[in-house]
Design a protein around this motif. Structure first.
Motif, short mmCIF file in Angstrom:
data_model
loop_
_atom_site.label_atom_id
_atom_site.label_comp_id
_atom_site.label_asym_id
_atom_site.label_seq_id
_atom_site.Cartn_x
_atom_site.Cartn_y
_atom_site.Cartn_z
N VAL A 1 -41.32 12.07 1.33
CA VAL A 1 -41.74 12.85 2.48
C VAL A 1 -43.26 12.86 2.56
N GLY A 2 -43.79 12.56 3.76
CA GLY A 2 -45.23 12.53 3.94
C GLY A 2 -45.93 11.46 3.13
N LEU A 3 -45.17 10.50 2.61
CA LEU A 3 -45.69 9.46 1.72
C LEU A 3 -46.48 10.06 0.55
N MET A 4 -45.97 11.21 0.05
CA MET A 4 -46.70 11.88 -1.02
C MET A 4 -46.45 11.24 -2.38
N GLN A 5 -45.39 10.46 -2.50
CA GLN A 5 -45.06 9.79 -3.77
C GLN A 5 -45.23 10.74 -4.96
N PRO A 6 -44.39 11.78 -5.02
CA PRO A 6 -44.58 12.83 -6.02
C PRO A 6 -44.14 12.46 -7.43
N TRP A 7 -43.55 11.28 -7.59
CA TRP A 7 -43.02 10.90 -8.89
C TRP A 7 -44.11 10.47 -9.87
N ARG A 8 -43.90 10.84 -11.11
CA ARG A 8 -44.70 10.35 -12.22
C ARG A 8 -43.72 9.98 -13.33
N PHE A 9 -43.87 8.81 -13.91
CA PHE A 9 -42.99 8.36 -14.98
C PHE A 9 -43.77 8.25 -16.28
N ILE A 10 -43.23 8.82 -17.33
CA ILE A 10 -43.84 8.75 -18.65
C ILE A 10 -42.92 7.93 -19.55
N ARG A 11 -43.42 6.82 -20.04
CA ARG A 11 -42.63 5.99 -20.96
C ARG A 11 -42.86 6.51 -22.39
N VAL A 12 -41.78 6.83 -23.06
CA VAL A 12 -41.86 7.39 -24.41
C VAL A 12 -41.68 6.26 -25.41
N THR A 13 -42.75 5.88 -26.09
CA THR A 13 -42.69 4.80 -27.08
C THR A 13 -42.77 5.32 -28.51
N SER A 14 -43.12 6.59 -28.67
CA SER A 14 -43.20 7.19 -30.00
C SER A 14 -41.82 7.64 -30.46
N ARG A 15 -41.40 7.16 -31.63
CA ARG A 15 -40.10 7.57 -32.16
C ARG A 15 -40.10 9.06 -32.48
N GLU A 16 -41.20 9.57 -32.98
CA GLU A 16 -41.29 11.00 -33.28
C GLU A 16 -41.12 11.83 -32.02
N LEU A 17 -41.76 11.41 -30.93
CA LEU A 17 -41.64 12.13 -29.67
C LEU A 17 -40.22 12.04 -29.12
N ARG A 18 -39.61 10.87 -29.28
CA ARG A 18 -38.23 10.71 -28.82
C ARG A 18 -37.31 11.67 -29.58
N GLU A 19 -37.51 11.81 -30.87
CA GLU A 19 -36.69 12.72 -31.66
C GLU A 19 -36.91 14.17 -31.25
N SER A 20 -38.15 14.50 -30.87
CA SER A 20 -38.44 15.86 -30.41
C SER A 20 -37.75 16.13 -29.08
N ILE A 21 -37.72 15.14 -28.21
CA ILE A 21 -37.01 15.28 -26.93
C ILE A 21 -35.52 15.47 -27.19
N HIS A 22 -34.98 14.69 -28.11
CA HIS A 22 -33.56 14.82 -28.46
C HIS A 22 -33.26 16.23 -28.97
N ALA A 23 -34.17 16.79 -29.76
CA ALA A 23 -33.97 18.14 -30.29
C ALA A 23 -33.93 19.16 -29.16
N LEU A 24 -34.79 18.99 -28.15
CA LEU A 24 -34.76 19.90 -26.99
C LEU A 24 -33.44 19.79 -26.24
N VAL A 25 -32.96 18.57 -26.09
CA VAL A 25 -31.68 18.36 -25.40
C VAL A 25 -30.55 19.01 -26.19
N GLU A 26 -30.58 18.86 -27.49
CA GLU A 26 -29.52 19.44 -28.31
C GLU A 26 -29.54 20.96 -28.25
#
Length: 216
Positions: A50-75
């Motif tokens: 809408v309005g060509l605002m392009q509100p998306w931002r994508f963060i690629r997670v390459t850190s295994r430690e960060l991935r495990e922290s995300i998994h803990a939040l999901v759990e």
């Protein structure tokens, strides 16, 4: 049919990708080649907004430690959701709801900060920024399926906690944890339907004419 229509083969491929798109939770490891990942993200970036605002931002997670922290939040949220479901709690806990630790790539899709400045298309419907991001995620999903990769949208997390973990600025909001990568096979139907959690409803039940509830 108009002169602008794709060929029958191209149309069939498009409708096939739509019909065979699945929210994948089982992944077979492996990796996603850099050029393929770039192609998929470009497909996401070509979504309407809408309005060509392009509100998306994508963060690629390459850190295994960060991935495990995300998994803990999901759990953590998975347990809270089970508690909120009451009598279906045990049934829910038996479901596999994500593949954060198993997939080749983890991406986080977020809404940008400063969205209040974008009034075009949002004055009466401010959630059109979320709708725009959802279109980008759907583009990514369909392109991934066409490329033979599985993708899953994980929504079981506290957005504030994930935002803090990723260093999101004030006003930005995490919307989706995206699991992406090779799979051994695609589900023949939505996994929740296969598991007996809920069955899809027919379009005829959800299509009205002129007024709410009036069937065509």
């Amino acid at each position: 049919m108009t002169e602008h229509a794709y060929s029958p083969e191209e149309r069939a491929a498009l409708y096939r990708a739509i019909a065979e798109r699945r929210d994948m939770r089982h992944f077979s490891g492996g990796e996603v080649a850099p050029d393929l990942l770039a192609r998929l993200l470009e497909a996401a970036h070509q979504a309407p907004s809408v309005g060509l605002m392009q509100p998306w931002r994508f963060i690629r997670v390459t850190s295994r430690e960060l991935r495990e922290s995300i998994h803990a939040l999901v759990e953590e949220e998975r347990v809270r959701t089970a508690e909120a479901l009451g009598e279906r709690s045990d049934e829910f806990m038996r479901l596999k709801v994500e593949g954060v630790l198993d997939c080749a790539e983890v991406l986080v899709a977020a809404l940008m900060d400063g969205r209040e400045a974008h009034v075009f298309g949002r004055r009466t419907l401010p959630n059109m920024d979320l709708a725009s991001l959802s279109c980008a995620i759907q583009n990514l999903w369909l392109a991934s399926r066409a490329e033979g990769l599985g993708m899953g949208w994980v929504s079981l997390f506290d957005p504030l906690a994930l935002g803090e973990l990723l260093g999101l600025p004030d006003g930005a909001e995490a919307v989706a944890v995206i699991c992406l990568g090779p799979v051994s096979e695609f589900y023949p139907a939505p996994m929740l339907a296969l598991e007996g959690w809920r069955q899809p409803r027919a379009l005829s039940e959800l299509l009205y004419e002129n007024h709410w509830g009036e069937q065509p």
